[in-house]
Design a protein around this motif. Structure first.
Motif, PDB file in Angstrom:
ATOM      1  N   LYS A 252       0.837  -1.205   0.000  1.00  0.00           N
ATOM      2  CA  LYS A 252       0.000   0.000   0.000  1.00  0.00           C
ATOM      3  C   LYS A 252       0.871   1.254   0.000  1.00  0.00           C
ATOM      4  O   LYS A 252       0.567   2.229  -0.684  1.00  0.00           O
ATOM      5  CB  LYS A 252      -0.917  -0.007   1.218  1.00  0.00           C
ATOM      6  N   LYS A 253       1.945   1.191   0.770  1.00  0.00           N
ATOM      7  CA  LYS A 253       2.833   2.343   0.872  1.00  0.00           C
ATOM      8  C   LYS A 253       3.413   2.717  -0.475  1.00  0.00           C
ATOM      9  O   LYS A 253       3.507   3.906  -0.826  1.00  0.00           O
ATOM     10  CB  LYS A 253       3.957   2.037   1.865  1.00  0.00           C
ATOM     11  N   TYR A 254       3.819   1.699  -1.249  1.00  0.00           N
ATOM     12  CA  TYR A 254       4.478   1.959  -2.529  1.00  0.00           C
ATOM     13  C   TYR A 254       3.563   1.725  -3.735  1.00  0.00           C
ATOM     14  O   TYR A 254       4.014   1.769  -4.877  1.00  0.00           O
ATOM     15  CB  TYR A 254       5.715   1.064  -2.658  1.00  0.00           C
ATOM     16  N   ASN A 255       2.281   1.453  -3.445  1.00  0.00           N
ATOM     17  CA  ASN A 255       1.303   1.250  -4.523  1.00  0.00           C
ATOM     18  C   ASN A 255       1.767   0.158  -5.494  1.00  0.00           C
ATOM     19  O   ASN A 255       1.818   0.357  -6.715  1.00  0.00           O
ATOM     20  CB  ASN A 255       1.052   2.563  -5.275  1.00  0.00           C
ATOM     21  N   LEU A 256       2.088  -0.993  -4.944  1.00  0.00           N
ATOM     22  CA  LEU A 256       2.630  -2.109  -5.727  1.00  0.00           C
ATOM     23  C   LEU A 256       1.541  -3.078  -6.160  1.00  0.00           C
ATOM     24  O   LEU A 256       0.536  -3.256  -5.472  1.00  0.00           O
ATOM     25  CB  LEU A 256       3.672  -2.862  -4.897  1.00  0.00           C
ATOM     26  N   THR A 257       1.759  -3.703  -7.295  1.00  0.00           N
ATOM     27  CA  THR A 257       0.861  -4.743  -7.789  1.00  0.00           C
ATOM     28  C   THR A 257       1.689  -6.001  -8.028  1.00  0.00           C
ATOM     29  O   THR A 257       2.617  -5.989  -8.848  1.00  0.00           O
ATOM     30  CB  THR A 257       0.186  -4.337  -9.116  1.00  0.00           C
ATOM     31  N   PRO A 258       1.399  -7.082  -7.305  1.00  0.00           N
ATOM     32  CA  PRO A 258       2.203  -8.298  -7.466  1.00  0.00           C
ATOM     33  C   PRO A 258       1.950  -8.980  -8.807  1.00  0.00           C
ATOM     34  O   PRO A 258       0.917  -8.749  -9.446  1.00  0.00           O
ATOM     35  CB  PRO A 258       1.734  -9.185  -6.304  1.00  0.00           C
ATOM     36  N   ILE A 259       2.886  -9.804  -9.231  1.00  0.00           N
ATOM     37  CA  ILE A 259       2.686 -10.591 -10.447  1.00  0.00           C
ATOM     38  C   ILE A 259       1.839 -11.817 -10.104  1.00  0.00           C
ATOM     39  O   ILE A 259       1.608 -12.120  -8.924  1.00  0.00           O
ATOM     40  CB  ILE A 259       4.034 -11.015 -11.086  1.00  0.00           C
ATOM     41  N   GLU A 260       1.377 -12.512 -11.101  1.00  0.00           N
ATOM     42  CA  GLU A 260       0.515 -13.677 -10.884  1.00  0.00           C
ATOM     43  C   GLU A 260       1.328 -14.870 -10.379  1.00  0.00           C
ATOM     44  O   GLU A 260       2.367 -15.221 -10.955  1.00  0.00           O
ATOM     45  CB  GLU A 260      -0.186 -14.056 -12.184  1.00  0.00           C
ATOM     46  N   LYS A 261       0.854 -15.498  -9.336  1.00  0.00           N
ATOM     47  CA  LYS A 261       1.565 -16.624  -8.736  1.00  0.00           C
ATOM     48  C   LYS A 261       1.688 -17.802  -9.694  1.00  0.00           C
ATOM     49  O   LYS A 261       2.673 -18.549  -9.669  1.00  0.00           O
ATOM     50  CB  LYS A 261       0.833 -17.065  -7.458  1.00  0.00           C
ATOM     51  N   HIS A 262       0.688 -17.976 -10.560  1.00  0.00           N
ATOM     52  CA  HIS A 262       0.681 -19.142 -11.446  1.00  0.00           C
ATOM     53  C   HIS A 262       1.826 -19.113 -12.463  1.00  0.00           C
ATOM     54  O   HIS A 262       2.109 -20.129 -13.126  1.00  0.00           O
ATOM     55  CB  HIS A 262      -0.655 -19.247 -12.184  1.00  0.00           C
ATOM     56  N   LEU A 263       2.503 -17.976 -12.607  1.00  0.00           N
ATOM     57  CA  LEU A 263       3.616 -17.896 -13.558  1.00  0.00           C
ATOM     58  C   LEU A 263       4.824 -18.702 -13.109  1.00  0.00           C
ATOM     59  O   LEU A 263       5.649 -19.104 -13.934  1.00  0.00           O
ATOM     60  CB  LEU A 263       4.036 -16.424 -13.737  1.00  0.00           C
ATOM     61  N   TRP A 264       4.919 -18.953 -11.818  1.00  0.00           N
ATOM     62  CA  TRP A 264       6.081 -19.690 -11.299  1.00  0.00           C
ATOM     63  C   TRP A 264       5.925 -21.187 -11.554  1.00  0.00           C
ATOM     64  O   TRP A 264       4.849 -21.749 -11.374  1.00  0.00           O
ATOM     65  CB  TRP A 264       6.241 -19.432  -9.802  1.00  0.00           C
ATOM     66  N   LYS A 265       7.011 -21.809 -11.938  1.00  0.00           N
ATOM     67  CA  LYS A 265       6.995 -23.245 -12.269  1.00  0.00           C
ATOM     68  C   LYS A 265       7.811 -24.027 -11.241  1.00  0.00           C
ATOM     69  O   LYS A 265       8.956 -23.697 -10.949  1.00  0.00           O
ATOM     70  CB  LYS A 265       7.556 -23.473 -13.667  1.00  0.00           C
ATOM     71  N   PHE A 266       7.169 -25.080 -10.710  1.00  0.00           N
ATOM     72  CA  PHE A 266       7.839 -25.992  -9.788  1.00  0.00           C
ATOM     73  C   PHE A 266       8.078 -27.360 -10.425  1.00  0.00           C
ATOM     74  O   PHE A 266       9.008 -28.066 -10.032  1.00  0.00           O
ATOM     75  CB  PHE A 266       6.989 -26.185  -8.523  1.00  0.00           C
ATOM     76  N   MET A 267       7.229 -27.718 -11.385  1.00  0.00           N
ATOM     77  CA  MET A 267       7.280 -29.057 -11.980  1.00  0.00           C
ATOM     78  C   MET A 267       8.627 -29.322 -12.648  1.00  0.00           C
ATOM     79  O   MET A 267       9.206 -28.448 -13.287  1.00  0.00           O
ATOM     80  CB  MET A 267       6.167 -29.223 -13.022  1.00  0.00           C
ATOM     81  N   ARG A 268       9.102 -30.537 -12.500  1.00  0.00           N
ATOM     82  CA  ARG A 268      10.337 -31.037 -13.122  1.00  0.00           C
ATOM     83  C   ARG A 268      11.584 -30.265 -12.683  1.00  0.00           C
ATOM     84  O   ARG A 268      12.592 -30.262 -13.385  1.00  0.00           O
ATOM     85  CB  ARG A 268      10.227 -31.027 -14.654  1.00  0.00           C
ATOM     86  N   LEU A 269      11.496 -29.607 -11.556  1.00  0.00           N
ATOM     87  CA  LEU A 269      12.661 -28.927 -10.998  1.00  0.00           C
ATOM     88  C   LEU A 269      13.126 -29.663  -9.750  1.00  0.00           C
ATOM     89  O   LEU A 269      12.311 -30.177  -8.977  1.00  0.00           O
ATOM     90  CB  LEU A 269      12.311 -27.484 -10.611  1.00  0.00           C
ATOM     91  N   ARG A 270      14.430 -29.720  -9.553  1.00  0.00           N
ATOM     92  CA  ARG A 270      14.942 -30.224  -8.291  1.00  0.00           C
ATOM     93  C   ARG A 270      14.528 -29.247  -7.199  1.00  0.00           C
ATOM     94  O   ARG A 270      14.482 -28.032  -7.427  1.00  0.00           O
ATOM     95  CB  ARG A 270      16.463 -30.339  -8.350  1.00  0.00           C
ATOM     96  N   PRO A 271      14.249 -29.761  -5.994  1.00  0.00           N
ATOM     97  CA  PRO A 271      13.777 -28.865  -4.923  1.00  0.00           C
ATOM     98  C   PRO A 271      14.686 -27.662  -4.678  1.00  0.00           C
ATOM     99  O   PRO A 271      14.201 -26.561  -4.399  1.00  0.00           O
ATOM    100  CB  PRO A 271      13.725 -29.792  -3.695  1.00  0.00           C
ATOM    101  N   GLN A 272      16.023 -27.850  -4.801  1.00  0.00           N
ATOM    102  CA  GLN A 272      16.929 -26.720  -4.556  1.00  0.00           C
ATOM    103  C   GLN A 272      16.808 -25.632  -5.619  1.00  0.00           C
ATOM    104  O   GLN A 272      17.336 -24.527  -5.441  1.00  0.00           O
ATOM    105  CB  GLN A 272      18.385 -27.185  -4.447  1.00  0.00           C
ATOM    106  N   ASN A 273      16.114 -25.957  -6.737  1.00  0.00           N
ATOM    107  CA  ASN A 273      15.875 -24.963  -7.784  1.00  0.00           C
ATOM    108  C   ASN A 273      14.451 -24.409  -7.765  1.00  0.00           C
ATOM    109  O   ASN A 273      14.071 -23.663  -8.670  1.00  0.00           O
ATOM    110  CB  ASN A 273      16.159 -25.567  -9.159  1.00  0.00           C
ATOM    111  N   PHE A 274      13.670 -24.785  -6.746  1.00  0.00           N
ATOM    112  CA  PHE A 274      12.310 -24.255  -6.645  1.00  0.00           C
ATOM    113  C   PHE A 274      12.360 -22.728  -6.610  1.00  0.00           C
ATOM    114  O   PHE A 274      13.277 -22.138  -6.027  1.00  0.00           O
ATOM    115  CB  PHE A 274      11.641 -24.770  -5.370  1.00  0.00           C
ATOM    116  N   PRO A 275      11.373 -22.071  -7.198  1.00  0.00           N
ATOM    117  CA  PRO A 275      11.379 -20.598  -7.192  1.00  0.00           C
ATOM    118  C   PRO A 275      11.371 -20.007  -5.790  1.00  0.00           C
ATOM    119  O   PRO A 275      11.917 -18.919  -5.583  1.00  0.00           O
ATOM    120  CB  PRO A 275      10.118 -20.234  -7.976  1.00  0.00           C
ATOM    121  N   THR A 276      10.790 -20.697  -4.809  1.00  0.00           N
ATOM    122  CA  THR A 276      10.818 -20.192  -3.439  1.00  0.00           C
ATOM    123  C   THR A 276      12.255 -20.059  -2.944  1.00  0.00           C
ATOM    124  O   THR A 276      12.616 -19.059  -2.300  1.00  0.00           O
ATOM    125  CB  THR A 276      10.035 -21.142  -2.518  1.00  0.00           C
TER     126      THR A 276
END
Length: 428
Positions: A252-276
């Motif tokens: 709210k302070k910076y009037n930010l709009t987040p990107i869509e969560k669904h854009l991040w891909k977890f499938m077929r990635l090793r856990p250490q490469n997860f976007p989180t």
């Protein structure tokens, strides 16, 4: 013979045709002093050629076609760019070339002047059945000087293409190198699979906002995970709830709009490469670094550039987690050597080259090349194939050059535009 214009250009450029008793199709004696400079842009094929026809010496442009009639098919007659053509070089003279003003352009026919052996070598190189690259049976026997010189050339071409993207982004960012570097670094933190959402995240969260909260790691983490769309769920753990609470205020302070969560891909990635995990690492880097690109420019010993990323520790919450609220086996989540090398290759080397080219400072271009020479070669299928052919890629300098060679020359069979192909044709 299956003649292509590329082959005809090659024959003309290196004068690989029978040159004794040359005559135009009108029977005038012809002598070639200079074939001209090969033009890869629009307009005549060769600029600034010099020839003698009968008793007159001419200087100007030279145009090549398979057939004389191609001149009309390509509508050159009405194109002012072709008004200074002094010689029409063709494989087959099937129609006299007379311009609208009645001027007849001298024509040289090469049909009976190209050695059949040269054509057969060319045809076998470009059209022969190969599994990896056209010159796979010969490239491993090539002398080191020719190979090294050409790989340096194609590496520069690769860096120039990447530099063009950097300069375009720099213009959008009004000349701000730090902001542009931040955006590209973020994209490369996505390591291809999540490059797009990382780039979108960086564009939605300007660096100056992060700078205002630099002294509060929790707020930096909240801004990054919040803008990534990762804080919209209900959580059980305290840490993501703290991030969520911080972000509720900050967005709210910076009037930010987040990107869509669904854009991040977890499938077929090793856990250490997860976007989180990558987001946590990126947040840790932001917390630990000030004016990162300025530091890149200041560091003289390229071998120490990796220290900018080494030892950066993510929040302890991630020691036993790969996702929010999900316990996993404890494992270090800091950036590994392989990941740091990828960032050095795809971001730092490219930006050093771009900065040097933009400011015409060879020092930074040389540092870029030295950095690539200090990094280990990449491991992928293309590099493995070249290894099988006897061409090794010990450094990133060599592997990057081989990727460019394969993707932009070999795949399109541009053997006649390649020094390796040219050398092989001459050696065969």
């Amino acid at each position: 013979m299956l003649i292509t214009e590329d082959f005809l250009h090659y024959v003309w450029k290196f004068r690989l045709f029978e040159r004794s008793a040359l005559q135009t199709t009108d029977g005038d004696e012809l002598e070639i002093f200079s074939a001209g400079l090969h033009n890869t842009d629009s307009g005549p094929d060769f600029h600034n050629g010099r020839i003698r026809i009968a008793e007159t010496t001419w200087a100007g442009n030279i145009e090549l076609h398979i057939n004389s009639s191609d001149w009309q098919k390509h509508n050159h007659t009405n194109d002012y760019a072709y008004s200074n053509v002094i010689l029409h070089v063709v494989y087959r003279d099937d129609a006299p070339l007379v311009l609208a003003n009645g001027r007849r352009i001298p024509t040289l026919e090469l049909k009976d002047r190209i050695p059949e052996e040269l054509y057969l070598r060319y045809h076998n190189l470009v059209y022969g059945e190969k599994t990896i690259i056209p010159c796979e049976s010969s490239i491993g026997k090539l002398d080191d000087f020719t190979l090294r010189t050409w790989l340096t050339r194609v590496l520069i071409e690769r860096l120039e293409k990447k530099s063009a993207a950097v300069i375009a982004a720099l213009e959008v960012n009004r000349g701000d190198w730090e902001e542009t570097f931040y955006q590209f670094l973020a994209a490369n933190f996505g390591f291809k699979t999540n490059a797009l959402p990382f780039e979108l995240l960086a564009r939605s969260l300007p660096q100056n906002i992060l700078a205002k909260n630099k002294n509060n790691p929790l707020q930096i983490e909240a801004l990054i995970f919040g803008q990534a769309g990762m804080l919209e769920d209900d959580f059980a753990d305290d840490y993501p709830n703290q991030l969520k609470q911080e972000y509720a205020f900050l967005h709210k302070k910076y009037n930010l709009t987040p990107i869509e969560k669904h854009l991040w891909k977890f499938m077929r990635l090793r856990p250490q490469n997860f976007p989180t995990i990558r987001l946590a690492q990126f947040a840790a880097l932001i917390v630990a670094s000030n004016h990162l690109f300025s530091k890149v420019l200041d560091i003289r010993d390229v071998k120490t550039l990796g220290e900018l990323f080494d030892g950066i520790k993510v929040n302890a919450y991630w020691d036993d987690r790969y996702r929010f609220d999900k316990i996993s086996k404890p494992l270090g989540k800091n950036l590994g050597a392989a990941s740091i090398n990828i960032l050095l290759l795809n971001t730092l080397a490219v930006f050093l080259f771009s900065y040097g080219k933009h400011h015409q400072q060879q020092y930074y271009i040389d540092r870029s090349l030295k950095l690539l020479e200090s990094l280990p070669g990449e491991q992928n299928q293309i590099i493995a194939d070249f290894n099988l052919l006897g061409v090794k890629a010990v450094t990133a300098f060599e592997s990057q050059a081989l990727l460019e060679l394969k993707n932009y020359y070999c795949n399109y069979k541009k053997c006649l535009q390649c020094s390796i192909g040219n050398k092989i044709l001459k050696l065969a």
